[in-house]
Design a protein around this motif. Structure first.
Motif, PDB file in Angstrom:
ATOM      1  N   ARG A   1     -95.905  16.669 -76.600  1.00 24.27           N
ATOM      2  CA  ARG A   1     -96.958  17.228 -75.241  1.00 24.27           C
ATOM      3  C   ARG A   1     -96.305  18.329 -75.234  1.00 24.27           C
ATOM      4  NH1 ARG A   1     -91.947  13.471 -73.851  1.00 24.27           N
ATOM      5  NH2 ARG A   1     -90.436  15.076 -72.502  1.00 24.27           N
ATOM      6  N   THR A   2     -95.100  18.688 -75.814  1.00 22.67           N
ATOM      7  CA  THR A   2     -94.476  20.566 -75.589  1.00 22.67           C
ATOM      8  C   THR A   2     -94.703  21.207 -76.530  1.00 22.67           C
ATOM      9  OG1 THR A   2     -92.304  19.922 -76.078  1.00 22.67           O
ATOM     10  CG2 THR A   2     -93.077  20.004 -73.506  1.00 22.67           C
TER      11      THR A   2
ATOM     12  N   THR B   1     -91.648  24.528 -71.863  1.00 16.29           N
ATOM     13  CA  THR B   1     -92.331  24.877 -72.369  1.00 16.29           C
ATOM     14  C   THR B   1     -92.889  26.024 -73.170  1.00 16.29           C
ATOM     15  OG1 THR B   1     -92.875  25.168 -69.837  1.00 16.29           O
ATOM     16  CG2 THR B   1     -93.132  22.332 -70.593  1.00 16.29           C
TER      17      THR B   1
ATOM     18  N   GLU C   1     -91.016  21.334 -68.337  1.00 16.48           N
ATOM     19  CA  GLU C   1     -91.591  20.585 -67.729  1.00 16.48           C
ATOM     20  C   GLU C   1     -91.501  20.499 -65.738  1.00 16.48           C
ATOM     21  OE1 GLU C   1     -92.475  17.474 -71.100  1.00 16.48           O
ATOM     22  OE2 GLU C   1     -90.587  17.637 -70.457  1.00 16.48           O
TER      23      GLU C   1
ATOM     24  N   LYS D   1     -99.668  25.979 -62.251  1.00 18.15           N
ATOM     25  CA  LYS D   1     -99.301  25.373 -64.325  1.00 18.15           C
ATOM     26  C   LYS D   1     -98.436  26.911 -64.859  1.00 18.15           C
ATOM     27  CE  LYS D   1    -102.458  22.051 -66.005  1.00 18.15           C
ATOM     28  NZ  LYS D   1    -103.188  21.976 -66.808  1.00 18.15           N
TER      29      LYS D   1
END
Length: 237
Positions: free
Chosen positions: A93-94, A121, A141, A236
């Protein structure tokens, strides 16, 4: 009389074996070759993590030589490899990102990947206008860690981070964080201290911003943006 050599007789006797002999390679063995040779299984995340971590290490030669093997962390599909001057972490996911120095120390001090910050991230990035040794930041995250030679490493997260991001991060009138964001477990209220002011937020009162320097007061666009904030707001990194 048969004048053939023993090697020739063996070859003639077992012609099928000749086809099994490896052919000379005229190029380097690629990662695709390796995956094919080991019957690549996409469910085996180690086979994805290893090249990703190696590629990240290649981007940052200053990390030095590896000092650990590729290691899976717990039961999760998270892998780490330690180097002389830092470490690279990977998850699906990262992706793969490095952590080192004061930021790595601060992150590990609160629990590393098992903490509310989670996995990195981004790699550590240099702060604009400052040399590499003077300051940098990395996003995770669940928040961000900023470090400067003057203030050390500070953790910014939650709605304080979201509000600060909306105002322009370190380029805003508040400047850089000088301490970790504090959270009141009883009320959920959060507060953060910055170079030129503070940010406070609570579920009942919303955002409250104080700018110590009158010359750096929030302008109309800042106030308008803050007026549209909600508890779900989370820009983000």
């Amino acid at each position: 009389m048969d004048h053939t050599t023993r090697a020739e007789r063996l070859t003639q006797a077992r012609p099928a074996h000749a086809a099994l002999l490896p052919k000379r390679l005229d190029r380097a063995v690629s990662w695709t070759d390796f995956r094919t040779a080991v019957r690549y299984d996409p469910a085996n995340r180690l086979l994805i993590a290893v090249p990703a971590i190696s590629a990240k290490r290649a981007e940052h030669a200053w990390l030095g030589e590896a000092v650990t093997l590729h290691t899976q962390l717990g039961d999760a599909d998270v892998y780490r490899r330690g180097y002389e001057h830092g470490a690279v972490y990977w998850s699906e996911r990262t992706g793969a990102h490095e952590v080192h120095g004061e930021i790595a120390e601060r992150w590990l001090a609160v629990g590393g990947e098992r903490s509310f910050l989670g996995l990195p991230t981004t790699d550590e990035q240099r702060l604009d206008g400052l040399s590499r040794d003077a300051g940098g930041f990395a996003h995770f995250e669940g928040g961000s860690i900023y470090r400067t030679s003057r203030h050390g490493a500070a953790i910014v997260h939650g709605m304080v981070r979201d509000i600060w991001a909306l105002l322009g991060w370190e380029r805003s009138n508040l400047g850089l964080p000088v301490a970790d964001v504090l959270v009141d477990p009883a009320t959920g209220a959060m507060s953060g201290c910055f170079e030129h002011g503070t940010i406070a937020w609570s579920p009942s009162r919303g955002p409250e911003i104080t700018v110590a320097d009158a010359c750096a007061a929030l302008d109309a666009s800042d106030r308008d943006a803050l007026g549209r904030l909600s508890t779900a707001f989370a820009p983000k990194a």
